[in-house]
Write a protein that holds these residues in place. Sequence first.
Motif, short mmCIF file in Angstrom:
data_model
loop_
_atom_site.label_atom_id
_atom_site.label_comp_id
_atom_site.label_asym_id
_atom_site.label_seq_id
_atom_site.Cartn_x
_atom_site.Cartn_y
_atom_site.Cartn_z
N THR A 250 -18.60 19.85 14.88
CA THR A 250 -17.52 20.40 14.07
C THR A 250 -17.02 19.33 13.14
N SER A 251 -16.10 19.69 12.27
CA SER A 251 -15.56 18.70 11.34
C SER A 251 -14.83 17.59 12.07
N GLU A 252 -14.40 17.87 13.33
CA GLU A 252 -13.68 16.84 14.08
C GLU A 252 -14.59 15.68 14.46
N THR A 253 -15.93 15.87 14.40
CA THR A 253 -16.83 14.79 14.76
C THR A 253 -16.89 13.73 13.67
N TYR A 254 -16.42 14.04 12.49
CA TYR A 254 -16.50 13.12 11.37
C TYR A 254 -15.14 12.47 11.18
N PHE A 255 -15.02 11.22 11.52
CA PHE A 255 -13.73 10.53 11.54
C PHE A 255 -13.06 10.51 10.17
N PRO A 256 -13.75 10.21 9.05
CA PRO A 256 -13.06 10.21 7.74
C PRO A 256 -12.39 11.54 7.42
N ASP A 257 -12.99 12.68 7.83
CA ASP A 257 -12.36 13.98 7.59
C ASP A 257 -11.04 14.07 8.34
N ARG A 258 -11.08 13.74 9.61
CA ARG A 258 -9.90 13.88 10.46
C ARG A 258 -8.78 12.94 10.00
N ILE A 259 -9.12 11.70 9.70
CA ILE A 259 -8.10 10.73 9.35
C ILE A 259 -7.54 11.01 7.95
N TYR A 260 -8.36 11.64 7.07
CA TYR A 260 -7.83 11.98 5.73
C TYR A 260 -6.71 13.00 5.85
N ARG B 9 -4.69 13.45 8.34
CA ARG B 9 -3.49 12.83 8.90
C ARG B 9 -2.76 11.98 7.84
N ILE B 10 -3.52 11.26 7.02
CA ILE B 10 -2.93 10.44 5.96
C ILE B 10 -2.27 11.33 4.92
N ASP B 11 -2.96 12.40 4.52
CA ASP B 11 -2.48 13.28 3.47
C ASP B 11 -1.22 14.02 3.90
N GLU B 12 -1.16 14.36 5.18
CA GLU B 12 -0.01 15.11 5.68
C GLU B 12 1.09 14.19 6.22
N GLY B 13 0.86 12.88 6.21
CA GLY B 13 1.86 11.93 6.65
C GLY B 13 2.05 11.90 8.15
N ASP B 14 1.08 12.42 8.90
CA ASP B 14 1.21 12.47 10.35
C ASP B 14 0.93 11.10 10.97
N ASN B 15 1.20 11.03 12.26
CA ASN B 15 0.82 9.85 13.03
C ASN B 15 -0.69 9.73 13.02
N ILE C 83 -7.29 2.34 5.79
CA ILE C 83 -7.82 3.70 5.68
C ILE C 83 -7.79 4.18 4.24
N ILE C 84 -6.69 3.94 3.53
CA ILE C 84 -6.59 4.40 2.13
C ILE C 84 -7.64 3.68 1.27
N VAL C 85 -7.78 2.38 1.46
CA VAL C 85 -8.80 1.64 0.71
C VAL C 85 -10.19 2.18 1.03
N SER C 86 -10.45 2.48 2.30
CA SER C 86 -11.76 3.01 2.68
C SER C 86 -12.02 4.36 2.04
N LEU C 87 -10.98 5.20 1.96
CA LEU C 87 -11.14 6.51 1.33
C LEU C 87 -11.50 6.37 -0.15
N TRP C 88 -10.91 5.38 -0.82
CA TRP C 88 -11.30 5.11 -2.21
C TRP C 88 -12.75 4.62 -2.28
N CYS C 89 -13.14 3.81 -1.31
CA CYS C 89 -14.50 3.22 -1.34
C CYS C 89 -15.60 4.26 -1.14
N ILE C 90 -15.31 5.35 -0.40
CA ILE C 90 -16.37 6.32 -0.09
C ILE C 90 -16.31 7.54 -1.01
N GLN C 91 -15.66 7.41 -2.16
CA GLN C 91 -15.68 8.49 -3.14
C GLN C 91 -17.12 8.79 -3.55
N THR C 92 -17.41 10.07 -3.69
CA THR C 92 -18.78 10.49 -4.00
C THR C 92 -19.23 9.97 -5.35
N ASP C 93 -18.38 10.02 -6.33
CA ASP C 93 -18.71 9.52 -7.67
C ASP C 93 -18.54 8.00 -7.70
#
Length: 624
Positions: free
Chosen positions: A532-542, A544-550, A569-579
């Motif tokens: 499921t999508s829960e197996t992919y950590f970047p999906d799950r953590i995105y 939580r970051i976007d919603e401001g959760d713990n 985490i935020i820097v990593s999300l920028w680093c793995i942008q598809t483009d």
Amino acid sequence: MFLGLFLAFFLICNVLSLSAQEYSNTSTTCPEYFNCRNFKGLSFPFFNFSLPGCGLCMLDCEGNPSPKLALDSQPEHWFDVKYIDDSVVKLHDPILQSHLDNQICESFSYNIHPRPSPAISYSILNNITLYRCFITPESHPMITDLFSGYKNYDKCDNVGYTVYYQNSSTLQFNGTIPSVCSAFTLPIVSAYDNSSRDDGLFQLLTSDFDLQWHVSDECYNCHEKGLMCQTHRWEKSGCANVKQGKKNWKLILGIAASAGAIASLVILAYCFKRKFSIYDFIDFFMSKTQKFQNVEDFLKSYRSLALKRYSYLEVKKMTKSFKIKLGQGGCGSVYKGEFHDGSPIAVKVLKESKGSGEEFINEVASISRTSHVNIVNLLGFCFQGHKRALIYEFMPNGSLDKFIYGGKSSTNPQLGLQTLYKISVGIARGLEYLHRGCNTRILHFDIKPHNILLDRDFSPKISDFGLAKLCPSKESVVSMLGTRGTIGYIAPEVFCKNFGGVSHKSDVYSYGMMVFEMVGGRKNINAVVDNTSETYFPDRIYRRIDEGDNLGLDAVTNEEENILARKMIIVSLWCIQTDPSTRPSSTKVVEMLEGSLEALQIPPKPSLSSPSRTFEDSSTINVT
């Protein structure tokens, strides 16, 4: 037609070769390898006694019940061979066995070592030092005082001496040996401390022992040149000419010329039949030889870099015949070793199957251009036929992956977030140097936790440049013949051109995927959880970051750690942008990590999320 021509060419060449051998009165050629009973692939310094002059340790492969070994060129003493492994041979001495069985004093006047030679030296790995002292009324008080606390064997009165010994391998005699005494060594049953045992002397000795040999550098160089090395104890170290028989050079040249003419006709006929250039045939025929020559040419061009080249024998000596294995990867194994001054090193021995030498050239060419606190230091290399090794500084804490996977039950405990944050900044600085600080830009293409080494203070160093690519600093996009990297860390543009050009931003993507694993303390894809999508950590953590959760991370225990984790985490999300164009440069990554959390904007969600479960594999690939 070609098949007939080829068969004719093959038969003629073989006949001419046999004729040349018949008319050439050369001495017997020494084989590179030979077999002796169950021992396969033996080489110098061993040689079969039927081929004298081909080595230093003579083997009689017809011996019963096992092969026999003599350690002198003119043998007076033969040992039974139990096994041969790298630079150690296990032997049985039947003469010593007889002496020990009968517990006779000849055991203590028996010399197991061969005569000294400048070419080769030997040492018994597990041994005991004995002191044979001739006792006289005058010498008795001095000897008794000198060896106070030593055990003694005094049942050799008939030959006039007493044997003194300590049955502990850790105790060493620190006095001056008097003229009435002599020291000698014999094999001992074990290497551990026997001081608590009260066995007799004969119970400590054995006729089965491991003998380690070491060929001098001068002798090994002689052998490499096809010459013989001096073996007599009164001769200086150096090479001696090999006595060769006389050759009938006129006949040999005539045969060679005839063979060359016939070969030329066969090749021309084949080219005419197939309608392609003679140069195409030569290129095809010489391709394998050219691969090795390319490596040698490359090494010659890099002489000015002052990287020391070591022989394979020296590499074996540094690693004590590859005794301590630190790890293994797709291109080879890494062993712990040390230089002659005792400084520790790590030796990566490349697999022999890497015949083209591409990864070897990549690593030497890339890392020899670098000098940075976050790049591992290359100290030397070995290139000897198929034997290739790279010598690096030793990193006491090993690779990063040992400290971010496995949880609390792991042998290596997970590092705290503050340490992981410092490591992530150090890796980013190392990438910044590779991408901008060198005269030639270096793209690593295999950034992952396994290739990040940690020194004593847990400062990171980027290693393993086997898949690296060099490109001029002004070039932003590079050409690729195939995919290279490790599944799970490869940027999308590396395996699919539709996502953009391959550039230094591909390393940034791999870096982002790695930092996610550092923060989460786990693989990005959880093979245990259902697909499921829960197996992919970047999906799950995105989310939580976007919603401001713990963040829900076990490693976060206070507000300071929460800030560091969110920045990473935020820097990593920028680093793995598809483009690739939307990813930050490595310089920008350092700036973002060292800046404030408030200055960071949450990037768009990467469009490549929840990848196929085939990405769980972490094997390194390099398709060219």
